[in-house]
Each structure stands twice: as C-alpha cells, then as structure tokens.
Write a protein that holds these residues in place. Structure first.
Motif, short mmCIF file in Angstrom:
data_model
loop_
_atom_site.label_atom_id
_atom_site.label_comp_id
_atom_site.label_asym_id
_atom_site.label_seq_id
_atom_site.Cartn_x
_atom_site.Cartn_y
_atom_site.Cartn_z
N HIS A 135 0.86 -1.19 0.00
CA HIS A 135 0.00 0.00 0.00
C HIS A 135 0.90 1.25 0.00
N PRO A 136 1.55 1.55 -1.11
CA PRO A 136 2.57 2.61 -1.12
C PRO A 136 2.07 4.00 -0.75
N GLY A 137 0.83 4.33 -1.07
CA GLY A 137 0.34 5.68 -0.78
C GLY A 137 -0.73 5.74 0.28
N LYS A 138 -0.99 4.62 0.93
CA LYS A 138 -2.10 4.56 1.88
C LYS A 138 -1.65 4.98 3.28
N ARG A 139 -2.60 5.52 4.04
CA ARG A 139 -2.32 5.88 5.42
C ARG A 139 -3.21 5.03 6.34
N SER A 140 -2.59 4.35 7.26
CA SER A 140 -3.30 3.60 8.28
C SER A 140 -2.38 3.51 9.48
N PHE A 141 -2.95 3.47 10.67
CA PHE A 141 -2.14 3.59 11.87
C PHE A 141 -2.45 2.48 12.87
N THR A 142 -1.48 2.20 13.72
CA THR A 142 -1.63 1.13 14.71
C THR A 142 -1.68 1.66 16.14
N TYR A 143 -1.36 2.93 16.33
CA TYR A 143 -1.31 3.45 17.70
C TYR A 143 -1.90 4.86 17.75
N LEU A 144 -2.76 5.08 18.72
CA LEU A 144 -3.37 6.40 18.95
C LEU A 144 -2.91 6.95 20.29
N GLN A 145 -2.29 8.12 20.26
CA GLN A 145 -1.89 8.81 21.49
C GLN A 145 -3.10 9.62 21.95
N THR A 146 -3.83 9.10 22.94
CA THR A 146 -5.10 9.71 23.32
C THR A 146 -4.95 11.12 23.86
N SER A 147 -3.83 11.42 24.49
CA SER A 147 -3.65 12.75 25.09
C SER A 147 -3.51 13.83 24.03
N THR A 148 -2.95 13.49 22.88
CA THR A 148 -2.71 14.49 21.83
C THR A 148 -3.53 14.24 20.57
N GLY A 149 -4.07 13.02 20.41
CA GLY A 149 -4.80 12.68 19.19
C GLY A 149 -3.91 12.28 18.03
N SER A 150 -2.59 12.27 18.24
CA SER A 150 -1.67 11.88 17.17
C SER A 150 -1.70 10.36 16.98
N GLN A 151 -1.41 9.93 15.76
CA GLN A 151 -1.42 8.51 15.43
C GLN A 151 -0.13 8.13 14.70
N SER A 152 0.18 6.83 14.73
CA SER A 152 1.41 6.38 14.07
C SER A 152 1.29 4.90 13.72
N ARG A 153 2.09 4.48 12.75
CA ARG A 153 2.17 3.05 12.37
C ARG A 153 3.50 2.50 12.90
N THR A 179 -6.78 -2.92 24.16
CA THR A 179 -5.42 -2.44 24.01
C THR A 179 -5.42 -1.13 23.24
N ASP A 180 -4.38 -0.33 23.41
CA ASP A 180 -4.30 0.94 22.67
C ASP A 180 -3.56 0.78 21.35
N HIS A 181 -3.24 -0.45 20.97
CA HIS A 181 -2.59 -0.72 19.69
C HIS A 181 -3.51 -1.53 18.79
N ARG A 182 -3.42 -1.29 17.49
CA ARG A 182 -4.04 -2.17 16.51
C ARG A 182 -2.97 -3.09 15.95
N MET A 183 -3.38 -4.17 15.31
CA MET A 183 -2.46 -5.25 14.99
C MET A 183 -2.27 -5.40 13.48
N PRO A 184 -1.02 -5.29 13.00
CA PRO A 184 -0.75 -5.63 11.60
C PRO A 184 -0.79 -7.14 11.42
N THR A 185 -1.31 -7.59 10.30
CA THR A 185 -1.41 -9.02 10.03
C THR A 185 -0.96 -9.32 8.61
N VAL A 186 -0.54 -10.57 8.39
CA VAL A 186 -0.14 -11.03 7.06
C VAL A 186 -0.33 -12.53 7.00
N ALA A 187 -0.61 -13.04 5.83
CA ALA A 187 -0.70 -14.48 5.60
C ALA A 187 0.49 -14.89 4.74
N VAL A 188 1.24 -15.88 5.20
CA VAL A 188 2.41 -16.37 4.47
C VAL A 188 2.14 -17.80 4.05
#
Length: 271
Positions: A135-153, A179-188
């Motif tokens: 997903h070269p141009g996509k934005r999706s995040f795994t962590y939300l900093q609730t105090s600031t609203g910032s997000q990151s992968r 949990t405050d994290h979302r989970m990346p997944t992949v099938a191999v």
C-alpha cells in the motif's frame, strides 16, 4: 496454545517484554528453537514449516526514547550474530518509531539516527516492510496517542525479500482484546505444500447469535422430540440435514449484510 516469553530481567512483571503465541493445531510446537537476544526487547524463534522447511521469526519491542532506539537496532544485529541465529524470515513488533512521514499523523519524520539504524538492520537482513510495499500511498495507523490525538504506524511486519512474493492479505485490524494498539497481520503461504481442500462444512459463527436462525432451530428441535419414537437414527440424520439446509439459507441472507456493514465501517476506522 504455547506461549514463549522473554521478560525484562530488571522488571519481569512490568510492561516491557516480548512473546510468541503458537497455535498447537497449526504449528509444530515440540521442535521450536529459541534465541534470547535482548531481555524484554528481542526474541527470535525457529520452527518447522512444511516439506522440511524452517521459518525464523524475530519479535522486537524497541525503546520509545529515540537515543535508546537508535542504539537498539545495532544491538539486535550484534546479538543475532553472537548467538548464531539463522536468517531472519520475518521481523515484527512494536518498533516505536517510523522511517516515513506518511506513517505519522500529523506527518513528521523521526530522528535521523534512529531511522538510519533501523534502515541498516533492515537492509542487512534483506527485509521488506510488506504493508507499505503493498500500500505505497495509503495511510493507516496502529497506535493512537489519546492525550494528543496523534497517530502512528509503529507496529509493523517485515518479511525477507525471498518470502515477500509468498506473503499476502496485508492488513491492520483490531487485536480482539482491550489495548491501545491495533495489529498488523499477514498471511504467508508455502506453495510447495500439498493441496488441502476446504474441509467439511461447519456452522458459520455469525449464526450463533442470530435470532431468526435460533428461532428456526428451536422449532425444529421441538418437532424432533415428537418424532423420535420410531427409527430415531434416521430421524436424527434427517434433522441434521434439514438444520444444515436452514443454516446455509440463512447464512446467504445474513453474512452479505454483515460484510457490507464491515466494509462501510473500514473508512471510518482508517481516518
């Protein structure tokens, strides 16, 4: 389920630590080789795959203090070498940094020292950030900093370049627990393994709390009780077959609606 853990020596009951949870039904848990790299921070395992192949996985929990993060990645590489760990096929975990501004909201780059150190490890191990490559141009995040609203992968999965073409279904989803994290997944997939069919039919989980299906099941069950005096085996078989037909018909009505609802919610999840 078999859980392999590597806690922090200084605080074994604290938040810092890494672990693998292995499903006994899917993985040969009797022949797993572990490599304790950095207590509470990095654990590698090698397990049997299929057709005599083996898979090596590296789980990391990097420091969130950037100067410590920058020295963490060379330490991982040095420990892999010192303990003579095999080639890493998959690296995954909480990296606590990003090397692309697109992976933060608001967008910003992390300190160059940390990004360079991670890049050196990834390049040296011939690893690819599979989700970003897919997903070269996509934005999706795994962590939300609730105090600031910032997000990151900051939670990512890397695969060896030779394994990337056999990896698919890259996604970021809820972990299924609080949990405050979302989970990346992949099938191999191992394309050299024997073909395995769909298996026998099973009742879809979506029907277990479906009021309409449960009502039909109750009605058929009550009717069954009045018919069991003569030839109970045949009557029981006919009941199961009818129940299967009812479930299949109801699933065709119920599951597409659930799928549409899920697809409608995904854009809100990723914003």
């Amino acid at each position: 389920m078999v859980v392999l853990t590597l806690p922090d020596d200084q605080n074994p009951t604290g938040a810092r630590g890494v672990a693998f949870a292995l499903n006994k039904r899917l993985v040969d848990t009797c022949n797993v080789t572990r490599f304790n790299l950095l207590p509470g921070r990095a654990l590698a395992i090698q397990l049997n795959w299929t057709n005599g192949k083996q898979l090596t996985l590296l789980n990391v929990y990097a420091p969130n203090h950037m100067p410590e993060n920058a020295v963490f990645w060379p330490a991982v590489r040095e420990s892999l070498t010192r303990r003579r760990a095999p080639k890493v096929d998959i690296m995954l975990g909480d990296l606590n940094m990003v090397d692309c501004a697109l992976d933060r909201l608001p967008p910003r780059k992390d300190p160059e020292d940390a990004a360079t150190a991670l890049g050196s490890l990834v390049t040296g191990l011939s690893l690819i950030d599979g989700w970003r490559r897919t997903h070269p141009g996509k934005r999706s995040f795994t962590y939300l900093q609730t105090s600031t609203g910032s997000q990151s992968r900051i939670d990512r999965i890397y695969v060896h370049r030779d394994l990337f073409e056999h990896a698919g279904d890259w996604d970021i989803a809820g972990a299924g627990i609080q949990t405050d994290h979302r989970m990346p997944t992949v099938a191999v997939a191992n394309y050299n393994e024997p073909y395995i069919g769909k298996g026998r039919w099973a009742l879809p989980h979506a029907l277990l709390n479906d009021a309409i299906f449960l009502g039909l099941l109750r009605d058929e069950g009550m009717l069954l009780q009045t018919r069991m005096e003569n030839r109970p085996a045949r009557i029981w078989l006919a009941f199961k077959q009818k129940l299967r037909d009812i479930a299949r018909k109801r699933a065709k009505e119920r599951i597409p609606k659930l799928d549409r609802r899920i697809r409608g919610l995904r854009p809100h999840r990723d914003t």
